[in-house]
Structures are given as structure tokens and as C-alpha cells.
Scaffold this motif. Structure first.
Motif, PDB file in Angstrom:
ATOM      1  N   ASP A   1       0.601  -0.622   0.243  1.00 33.53           N
ATOM      2  CA  ASP A   1       0.266  -0.071  -0.598  1.00 33.53           C
ATOM      3  C   ASP A   1       0.915   1.323   0.270  1.00 33.53           C
ATOM      4  N   HIS A   2       1.785   1.841   0.623  1.00 33.32           N
ATOM      5  CA  HIS A   2       2.518   2.746   1.349  1.00 33.32           C
ATOM      6  C   HIS A   2       3.233   3.073   0.204  1.00 33.32           C
ATOM      7  N   ASN A   3       4.025   2.086  -1.302  1.00 35.97           N
ATOM      8  CA  ASN A   3       4.939   2.621  -2.213  1.00 35.97           C
ATOM      9  C   ASN A   3       4.223   2.400  -3.594  1.00 35.97           C
TER      10      ASN A   3
ATOM     11  N   GLY B   1      -4.404  -3.484  -1.302  1.00 34.12           N
ATOM     12  CA  GLY B   1      -5.564  -1.769  -1.162  1.00 34.12           C
ATOM     13  C   GLY B   1      -4.913  -1.568   0.201  1.00 34.12           C
ATOM     14  N   ILE B   2      -5.191   0.047   0.953  1.00 33.89           N
ATOM     15  CA  ILE B   2      -4.693   0.132   2.204  1.00 33.89           C
ATOM     16  C   ILE B   2      -5.075  -0.487   3.476  1.00 33.89           C
ATOM     17  N   VAL B   3      -3.868  -1.070   4.235  1.00 30.92           N
ATOM     18  CA  VAL B   3      -4.256  -2.708   4.908  1.00 30.92           C
ATOM     19  C   VAL B   3      -5.471  -1.900   5.604  1.00 30.92           C
ATOM     20  N   HIS B   4      -5.563  -1.205   6.169  1.00 31.07           N
ATOM     21  CA  HIS B   4      -6.881  -0.802   7.360  1.00 31.07           C
ATOM     22  C   HIS B   4      -8.277  -0.547   6.377  1.00 31.07           C
ATOM     23  N   VAL B   5      -7.527  -0.933   4.960  1.00 31.30           N
ATOM     24  CA  VAL B   5      -9.294  -0.654   4.262  1.00 31.30           C
ATOM     25  C   VAL B   5      -9.712  -2.574   4.243  1.00 31.30           C
TER      26      VAL B   5
ATOM     27  N   GLY C   1       2.433  -3.257  11.666  1.00 30.80           N
ATOM     28  CA  GLY C   1       3.520  -1.860  11.531  1.00 30.80           C
ATOM     29  C   GLY C   1       3.615  -0.946  11.766  1.00 30.80           C
ATOM     30  N   ASP C   2       1.941   0.358  12.123  1.00 31.14           N
ATOM     31  CA  ASP C   2       1.426   1.115  11.478  1.00 31.14           C
ATOM     32  C   ASP C   2       0.640   1.855  12.077  1.00 31.14           C
ATOM     33  N   SER C   3       0.855   3.020  12.202  1.00 34.46           N
ATOM     34  CA  SER C   3       0.401   3.896  13.661  1.00 34.46           C
ATOM     35  C   SER C   3      -0.968   4.176  13.658  1.00 34.46           C
ATOM     36  N   HIS C   4      -1.562   3.712  12.181  1.00 37.17           N
ATOM     37  CA  HIS C   4      -3.347   4.054  11.996  1.00 37.17           C
ATOM     38  C   HIS C   4      -3.792   2.586  11.843  1.00 37.17           C
ATOM     39  N   THR C   5      -3.098   2.144  13.009  1.00 36.76           N
ATOM     40  CA  THR C   5      -4.297   0.295  13.295  1.00 36.76           C
ATOM     41  C   THR C   5      -5.229   0.234  14.475  1.00 36.76           C
TER      42      THR C   5
ATOM     43  N   GLY D   1      -8.965  10.802  -0.098  1.00 37.74           N
ATOM     44  CA  GLY D   1      -8.068   9.220  -0.392  1.00 37.74           C
ATOM     45  C   GLY D   1      -7.554   8.932   1.097  1.00 37.74           C
ATOM     46  N   SER D   2      -6.557   7.831   1.269  1.00 33.45           N
ATOM     47  CA  SER D   2      -6.514   7.578   2.375  1.00 33.45           C
ATOM     48  C   SER D   2      -7.101   6.775   3.487  1.00 33.45           C
ATOM     49  N   CYS D   3      -6.285   6.272   4.512  1.00 32.80           N
ATOM     50  CA  CYS D   3      -7.189   5.537   5.848  1.00 32.80           C
ATOM     51  C   CYS D   3      -8.113   5.994   6.742  1.00 32.80           C
ATOM     52  N   THR D   4      -8.286   6.995   6.420  1.00 32.39           N
ATOM     53  CA  THR D   4      -9.114   7.902   6.752  1.00 32.39           C
ATOM     54  C   THR D   4     -10.735   8.015   6.507  1.00 32.39           C
TER      55      THR D   4
ATOM     56  N   GLY E   1      -4.666   3.147  -3.158  1.00 28.56           N
ATOM     57  CA  GLY E   1      -3.468   3.170  -1.953  1.00 28.56           C
ATOM     58  C   GLY E   1      -3.284   3.774  -1.300  1.00 28.56           C
ATOM     59  N   CYS E   2      -1.645   4.202  -0.532  1.00 28.66           N
ATOM     60  CA  CYS E   2      -1.984   5.154   0.797  1.00 28.66           C
ATOM     61  C   CYS E   2      -1.944   6.644  -0.110  1.00 28.66           C
ATOM     62  N   SER E   3      -1.530   7.021  -1.189  1.00 28.30           N
ATOM     63  CA  SER E   3      -0.619   8.073  -2.332  1.00 28.30           C
ATOM     64  C   SER E   3      -0.741   8.521  -2.027  1.00 28.30           C
ATOM     65  N   MET E   4      -1.003  10.072  -1.738  1.00 30.49           N
ATOM     66  CA  MET E   4      -0.976  11.335  -1.360  1.00 30.49           C
ATOM     67  C   MET E   4      -0.758  11.369   0.171  1.00 30.49           C
ATOM     68  N   CYS E   5      -0.999  10.577   0.849  1.00 26.39           N
ATOM     69  CA  CYS E   5      -1.476  11.210   2.438  1.00 26.39           C
ATOM     70  C   CYS E   5      -0.044  10.901   2.704  1.00 26.39           C
ATOM     71  N   LEU E   6       1.526  10.135   2.443  1.00 23.74           N
ATOM     72  CA  LEU E   6       2.187  10.191   2.630  1.00 23.74           C
ATOM     73  C   LEU E   6       3.194  10.948   1.625  1.00 23.74           C
ATOM     74  N   GLY E   7       2.862  10.488   0.670  1.00 20.48           N
ATOM     75  CA  GLY E   7       3.996  10.876  -0.883  1.00 20.48           C
ATOM     76  C   GLY E   7       4.635   9.874  -0.323  1.00 20.48           C
TER      77      GLY E   7
ATOM     78  N   SER F   1      -7.304  13.115   4.315  1.00 22.14           N
ATOM     79  CA  SER F   1      -6.380  12.122   4.946  1.00 22.14           C
ATOM     80  C   SER F   1      -5.499  12.703   6.997  1.00 22.14           C
ATOM     81  N   ASN F   2      -4.702  12.197   7.266  1.00 22.85           N
ATOM     82  CA  ASN F   2      -4.712  12.366   8.661  1.00 22.85           C
ATOM     83  C   ASN F   2      -3.923  12.954   8.786  1.00 22.85           C
ATOM     84  N   ARG F   3      -2.451  13.686   8.633  1.00 24.80           N
ATOM     85  CA  ARG F   3      -1.652  14.474   8.641  1.00 24.80           C
ATOM     86  C   ARG F   3      -1.629  15.107   8.159  1.00 24.80           C
TER      87      ARG F   3
ATOM     88  N   GLY G   1       5.653  18.723   5.129  1.00 25.76           N
ATOM     89  CA  GLY G   1       6.640  17.950   4.167  1.00 25.76           C
ATOM     90  C   GLY G   1       5.362  16.788   4.563  1.00 25.76           C
ATOM     91  N   ARG G   2       4.155  16.252   4.434  1.00 24.81           N
ATOM     92  CA  ARG G   2       4.024  15.075   4.555  1.00 24.81           C
ATOM     93  C   ARG G   2       3.420  14.553   3.422  1.00 24.81           C
ATOM     94  N   GLN G   3       3.054  15.232   2.765  1.00 27.81           N
ATOM     95  CA  GLN G   3       2.182  15.415   1.185  1.00 27.81           C
ATOM     96  C   GLN G   3       3.434  15.414   0.223  1.00 27.81           C
TER      97      GLN G   3
HETATM   98  S1  SF4 Z   1      -1.422   6.657   7.210  1.00 29.35           S
HETATM   99 FE1  SF4 Z   1      -1.520   7.296   4.911  1.00 29.35          FE
HETATM  100  S2  SF4 Z   1       0.765   6.297   5.174  1.00 29.35           S
HETATM  101 FE2  SF4 Z   1      -0.439   5.103   7.021  1.00 29.35          FE
HETATM  102  S3  SF4 Z   1      -1.170   3.346   6.538  1.00 29.35           S
HETATM  103 FE3  SF4 Z   1      -2.821   5.238   6.128  1.00 29.35          FE
HETATM  104  S4  SF4 Z   1      -3.046   6.265   3.945  1.00 29.35           S
HETATM  105 FE4  SF4 Z   1      -1.399   4.661   4.736  1.00 29.35          FE
END
Ligand code: SF4
Lengths: 201, 484
Positions: B71-73, B115-119, B136-140, B354-357, B415-421, B437-439, B443-445
Motif C-alpha cells: 500500500d504505502h509505495n 489496498g491500504i492495510v486498514h481498509v 506495523g503502522d500507527s493508524h491500526t 483518499g487515505s485510510c481515514t 493505495g496510500c498515495s498522497m497521504c504520505l507521498g 487524510s490524517n496528518r 512535508g508530509r504530502q
Molecule cells: S495514514 Fe496514510 S500512509 Fe498510513 S496507512 Fe493510512 S493511508 Fe497509508
């Protein structure tokens, strides 16, 4: 994880204070995907300077590091510990460590011992008199010896026990494998499993 | 959490799940050994863990409780072509090789379940009430919406879970966030969580597991609950959760990995015992009024720096706390905003949906409902990235892709896409983005990019007007009624 009881190896004097984890290993090395092979990242920027201590052949195979206070502060990257370990270091002595670094070190078998600042300085002098001299770390006795100097170092009992037994976190947990197996036997059968894979179509 | 909870002692949802997962109680301040029901794996935080296993000659204890996705890349365009960036490609390749070598189920780019692991977890029915979920991801924390205990872990812990299916953990504190009342039309789950974070601050829930309660939370669907739990981490919480109820059961039922037949009945019977008992105590409590809530946006560079869309950029001179004051000053400089600027006067260059949010079907539907039949503002780039390949397919079945394209937006792969670029989807330096997104970190995006966190409805209205807006600001034909 290798057991740590007594280790004898080349003592290295790194006469500097406040070495953060970015200096121990710069961020570019964080992109890697392996857990070993970080020896080239260790103090990478400093090693490009000819008079950096590890560039002196007398210290090239260093195993016991003596540094000034506040070693390993800053970013939580575990890579700092991996870099020291992969280079060959088994122990680091400092008057004060960054907390997260110290926690990470204990889990990876790298001993971090606290000794007073004046003792560190005396040890530096002793090493400089005889570059390449060995240090002997005795974890049972909690002592480190360089030439004539023997210093008692501080380390918490729990980390010391783990190092002596050679237990990483996983090894420690696997001592309770029977309890895990017993727990698994109690889990309801309807809990989700990823295998065999099921999808909607 | 209490050391021992007798059968009669009232317990919170979090305490019940914890107690049900203790493999071995820690003695004298040692952590408890907690069993993990589901381990989600992605390409960024797993390679060192697999490498560690390989070195120690260990395997995964429970392949059947582990699942991996990319997802991230992953690119969101031309997904059939090789990934150009060598670091991204190496991480994806490593995951594929590791999954193959160790036998881990993987959903790779191009697969319907990627897709994004949390979706992915919830959509497969793997996330369910009462389970422990780690990744291994804080948005778990997202998965807590099901009444699960779900939290992010570090790479060493990833390896630990792979090898033992457990984690040594110290009990967390508990916090109740109660949101009573009724949300007005145009106000959503995203606005609730942004308002909560603005209220308690980015460290406000440090060390706590939050349980979201109250009539406004109960009224939300699962996608909205996931949005809220997702951003718990932005308030410093270890996890966020919502007690399971009929809405939860309804969502889980019939999904590929949901229990069936008699198992389903047994599961639901157990799930009904999970909600917090009357009289159970939380270590901290926060209350928010849903009736008064308006669309909410951030102005700064942390998710706690937010205001109602109708308000203006605050003046740091009015802040008393010196740390907050200097962080606000720095944020305004980075965001290139002057105090007193009306939020609605801020023009954007891009909109990221987009993003897991906010990338599940409900989110895309909400976005589409506002943009339908309209054109995006001139010069604004609009990118819509579904959270998973399946969400993308479901949205396409409803014609959402066509609505986005007719609007002038880009319909991308999941994918995670522009949530973290981490992939090529990035803001250029100085570009300003309304993002679901959530952050909003510096420079995050993308380096130098400026992020305003918003709901899908606000993202849509902003894409139409070119300045931060909600559907309330749109002229007729109005998809949403005008409110005072
Ligand atoms: S916060 Fe962004 S980078 Fe992290 S899992 Fe969710 S969509 Fe992906």
C-alpha cells in the motif's frame, strides 16, 4: 542472541559528548530492508574524516566503546544499535545514555554500562597511552577493566539477566511457549483466520 | 486498568478485551503477555522483521492469523508497469519474496483485495469485535471501530508477533470521549474527530485507549466510526474503539471471513457481552456536543491546530502557553497564512480524496454526491484514490468514477498515495491541498507542501469553489440544504 558473560576486545576512546542517533547512523541508511549489514553506516559522516578514531588501525576492530555523556539521544531508530552491533561492538560505556537507545540496545544484546565521567576520562587516558589495548567486561561482576583500571558499572538487573542468558524479547517470550499453546487451545473456533483465503468472488 | 477484575467488577470494553487476551499475567510491574488475533503486514515495516526471523532460524507461529498487502509505495497510475523509484520497488519486492518464502498470504498490486492495510482487514471481514489487531503502522487504531483492540507496533514488535503471536504489553489507561446529540447534515465523523483533537490536543490522550461513546457515535455507520478511530493516534492515544452494536454486526455479517451459521450466533452472543458495563470507570473523560458542531478544518501543521470552517486563522499572540504559541507561529509561517484570514478565503491548488481515514465506499459516495453534475474549479488538481482495489470496483459499479472524471478529477488506483507521498503522488513545494487524510505535518504530502485536513464533503465543496468550503457554501442546485 549471543550470551554475554565476559567479553575481551579492543577498547575505543570516542572522546565526545552528546552523540545522537543521527550521528551514530545517518537517516539515509534507514531506507534499507535488511536487519544486518549496517556496519558501513556506523558514524558514517565522521568516518569520512581521516583522523576519526575508528580510522586509526589500532582501533579498527573495536569491541568496547568508551564515550562521553548523553550517548544515543534523539531519534528512536533501532538502526543505531544494529550499526554498532554489526560493526563488532559488544559494549558501550558512558556516564549517561539516551533512554530509547539504551532500551533498544538491551534487546539486541549490546551492553550499555554507566560509569562516572571521571572514570571514563581516566580510561580514555589509559587507552591513549596504549592504543589497541583490550578492555575486559565481566557482566557477572559488573566490572570493566582497562589496564590498571577496573570500574564498576551500572546496569539494571533485568537487562543484565537477559544479556547473561542471551535472551532477546522473542527468546524470552518463547520460554512461555506452553502458556501460549494452552491459550491457543482455549480460543473460540469462530475467530477469523486468513488461511484458507476467502474473498467475495 | 485494574490489576484484577473480578467477575462482578464493572469493566470497560477495553478491559474486557485485554482480560480475554492475557496469556500470562506479568508479575511485579512486568508486562502482561497478550495474544494477538490478527497481524496485518505491509511493505514498509516488515522487511527487517522477516530478516530477523531468517537470522534466528525462526518462522511465523501463525500464518493463519497473518495477512500482507502492498500500500504505502504502490503507484496509483499505470500499475502494470514496474515501479520506477528503486527504494519503493525494493520494499515491494522484499515483501513479495518474504511472503513467498515464509508462506504469508499476500494481496499484491493488481489483486482485487490489494489496498491500504486498514481498509483491507475490515473489508475481508477479518476485523471483528473483541479481537486484538496489530500492524506495523500507527493508524491500526482504525480497526477499533469494530470494538476490537487495535494498535500500531514497531518493527521489533512485528518480528515478535510473527514469531510468537503475542506481545508483552503494559496495561493502558482508558479515556471516554462522549459525543451526544445529532450531527447536522454536512457535518461528518471527520469533523467530530478533528474537533476532538483540537479540544484535547495532540498529546491529550497519551497512554490511553479512547472509547468513543454517545448518541452521535452510535448513529454513525462503520465507515464513519473507522474515520474517528483512525485519527485517535493524532491525539496521542494508543488505540480508539467503539462498542460493537447492531451496526457493527450488520457490517461484518456475510463478509468473506465472517463466522457463519452456528459460529455466527456464538460470535454475536459473545460480542453482545463486550460493551462497557454500567458503573465502569475511565481514567479520563471528555465530552463534545454534536449539535453545535460545524465542518472543521486545520490551519496549522499538526492535526490539533484546527477550527470551524466558518472561523478565521487564529492569532498566536492570543495563545498563553509559550510552546503552543511558538508552534503556532512556526506553523503559520510554514503554511504561509496570516492570523485573522477567514478560512473560507484560503485558496487551494489541490484536493486529495483518499487515505485510510476517508477512502472507503461511504466516503467516496459522500464526495460524489456533492460534485455530481458540477465542474471543478479552474486550476485545482483533484485526485481521488480509493482505499482498496475492491472499493474502487464497487465505486465504479455505482458510476462514481464517471462522476469524478466528468467533474475534472483524476480517478486513481488504490493505495496510500498522497497521504504520505512515498509514491509519485506528491505536492510540489508551496502547493496547498485540502486533504481527507490524517496528518498535516510539514512535508508530509511532499516537500514544502501545505495540507489542510478536511472531510470528504468539505474536500468536494472546496474542489468546486477553489477555496476551503463546505456544501453549505454552494449555490443551487444544492445537494445539501442551507443551514444557519
Ligand atoms: S495514514 Fe496514510 S500512509 Fe498510513 S496507512 Fe493510512 S493511508 Fe497509508
Amino acid at each position: 542472541m549471543e550470551k554475554f558473560e565476559t567479553v575481551t576486545g579492543t577498547a575505543v576512546p570516542l572522546m565526545q559528548n552528546t552523540i545522537d542517533t543521527d550521528q551514530i547512523i545517518p537517516a539515509v541508511f534507514l531506507k534499507r530492508i535488511t536487519k544486518t549489514g549496517y556496519e558501513d553506516g556506523l558514524f558514517n559522516l565522521w568516518r569520512q574524516e581521516p583522523d576519526f578514531v575508528l580510522n586509526d588501525p589500532a582501533y579498527a576492530d573495536g569491541q568496547v566503546l568508551f564515550v562521553g555523556p548523553d550517548f544515543g539521544v534523539g531519534s528512536s531508530r533501532e538502526h543505531a544499535v544494529w550499526a554498532l552491533r554489526d560493526y563488532g561492538f559488544r559494549a558501550v560505556f558512558s556516564p549517561r545514555f539516551g533512554d530509547i537507545f539504551r532500551g533498544n540496545a538491551g534487546k539486541q544484546g549490546l551492553l550499555t554500562g554507566v560509569i562516572p565521567e571521571d572514570v571514563v576520562q581516566r580510561i580514555w587516558e589509559a587507552i591513549l597511552e596504549q592504543p589497541g589495548i583490550d578492555a575486559t567486561v565481566d557482566l557477572h561482576a559488573r566490572t570493566v577493566t582497562v589496564g590498571e583500571i577496573t570500574a564498576v558499572f551500572e546496569i539494571d538487573d533485568y537487562t543484565r539477566w537477559r544479556l547473561l542468558e542471551g535472551l532477546d524479547d522473542i527468546g524470552l517470550t518463547l520460554r512461555d511457549e506452553d502458556a501460549i499453546t494452552a491459550y491457543e487451545a482455549r480460543r473460540p473456533s469462530w475467530l477469523p483466520t486468513t488461511i484458507p483465503a476467502r474473498t467475495a468472488d | 486498568m485494574p490489576e484484577t477484575a473480578g467477575a462482578a467488577a464493572p469493566r470497560t470494553l477495553a478491559e474486557k478485551i485485554w482480560d480475554a487476551h492475557v496469556v500470562k499475567k506479568g508479575e511485579q510491574g512486568e508486562p502482561d503477555l497478550i495474544y494477538i488475533d490478527l497481524h496485518l503486514v505491509h511493505e514498509v515495516t516488515s522487511p527487517q522483521a522477516f530478516d530477523g526471523l531468517r537470522q534466528a532460524g525462526r518462522g511465523l507461529r501463525r500464518l493463519d492469523l497473518t495477512i500482507a498487502t502492498e500500500d504505502h509505495n504502490t503507484p496509483t497510475l499505470a500499475i502494470d508497469r514496474p515501479i520506477a523509484d528503486p527504494t519503493s520497488r525494493a520494499q515491494i519486492d522484499a515483501l513479495r519474496e518474504n511472503a513467498e518464502e515464509f508462506g504469508v498470504r499476500i494481496h499484491s498490486l493488481g489483486d482485487k483485495e490489494q489496498g491500504i492495510v486498514h481498509v483491507v482487514g475490515p473489508q475481508l471481514g477479518l476485523t471483528m469485535p473483541g479481537v486484538t489487531v496489530v500492524c506495523g503502522d500507527s493508524h491500526t487504531s482504525t480497526h477499533g471501530a469494530f470494538g476490537a483492540m487495535a494498535f500500531g507496533i514497531g518493527t521489533s514488535e512485528v518480528e515478535h508477533v510473527m514469531a510468537t503471536q503475542t506481545l508483552p504489553l503494559k496495561p493502558f489507561k482508558t479515556m471516554a470521549v462522549t459525543v451526544d446529540g445529532t450531527l447536522r447534515e454536512g457535518v461528518t465523523a471527520k469533523d467530530i474527530i478533528l474537533a476532538v483533537i483540537a479540544k484535547i490536543g495532540i498529546g491529550g490522550a497519551q497512554g490511553h485507549v479512547i472509547e468513543y461513546r454517545g448518541s452521535a457515535i452510535r448513529a454513525l455507520g462503520m465507515d464513519g466510526r473507522m474515520t474517528i478511530c483512525n485519527m485517535s493516534i493524532e491525539a496521542g492515544a494508543r488505540a480508539g474503539m467503539v462498542a460493537p452494536d447492531e451496526t457493527t454486526f450488520e457490517y461484518v455479517k456475510g463478509r468473506p471471513h465472517a463466522p457463519q451459521g452456528a459460529d455466527w450466533d456464538a460470535a454475536v452472543a459473545y460480542w453482545r457481552t463486550l460493551p462497557t458495563d454500567d458503573g465502569a470507570e475511565f481514567d479520563a473523560e471528555v465530552v463534545l456536543d454534536a449539535d453545535a458542531l460545524e465542518p472543521f478544518v486545520t490551519w496549522g501543521t499538526n492535526p490539533g491546530q484546527g477550527v470551524s470552517l466558518a472561523d478565521a486563522v487564529p492569532d498566536p499572540a492570543h495563545l498563553i502557553d509559550p510552546v503552543e504559541k511558538s508552534s503556532a507561529e512556526r506553523a503559520l509561517e510554514y503554511m504561509d497564512l496570516a492570523p485573522g484570514t477567514r478560512m473560507k478565503d484560503i485558496a487551494v491548488d489541490a484536493v486529495f480524496m483518499g487515505s485510510c481515514t476517508n477512502s472507503r465506499l461511504e466516503d467516496l459516495r459522500a464526495f460524489a454526491s456533492v460534485i455530481k453534475g458540477r465542474k471543478k474549479a479552474e486550476g485545482v488538481r483533484v485526485m481521488v484514490v480509493p482505499g482498496s482495489a475492491r472499493v474502487r470496483l464497487e465505486a465504479e459499479a455505482e458510476g462514481i468514477d464517471k462522476i469524478v472524471e466528468a467533474f475534472g478529477g483524476e480517478w486513481r488506483f488504490a493505495g496510500c498515495s498522497m497521504c504520505l507521498g512515498m509514491n509519485p503522488d506528491q505536492l510540489a513545494p508551496g502547493e496547498r491541498c485540502a486533504s481527507t487524510s490524517n496528518r498535516n505535518f510539514e512535508g508530509r504530502q511532499g516537500k514544502g507542501g501545505r495540507t489542510h485536513l478536511v472531510s470528504p464533503l468539505v474536500a468536494a465543496a472546496t474542489a468546486i469553489r477553489g477555496t476551503l468550503s463546505s456544501p453549505w457554501d454552494l449555490d443551487a442546485p444544492e445537494p445539501v440544504e442551507e443551514h444557519a
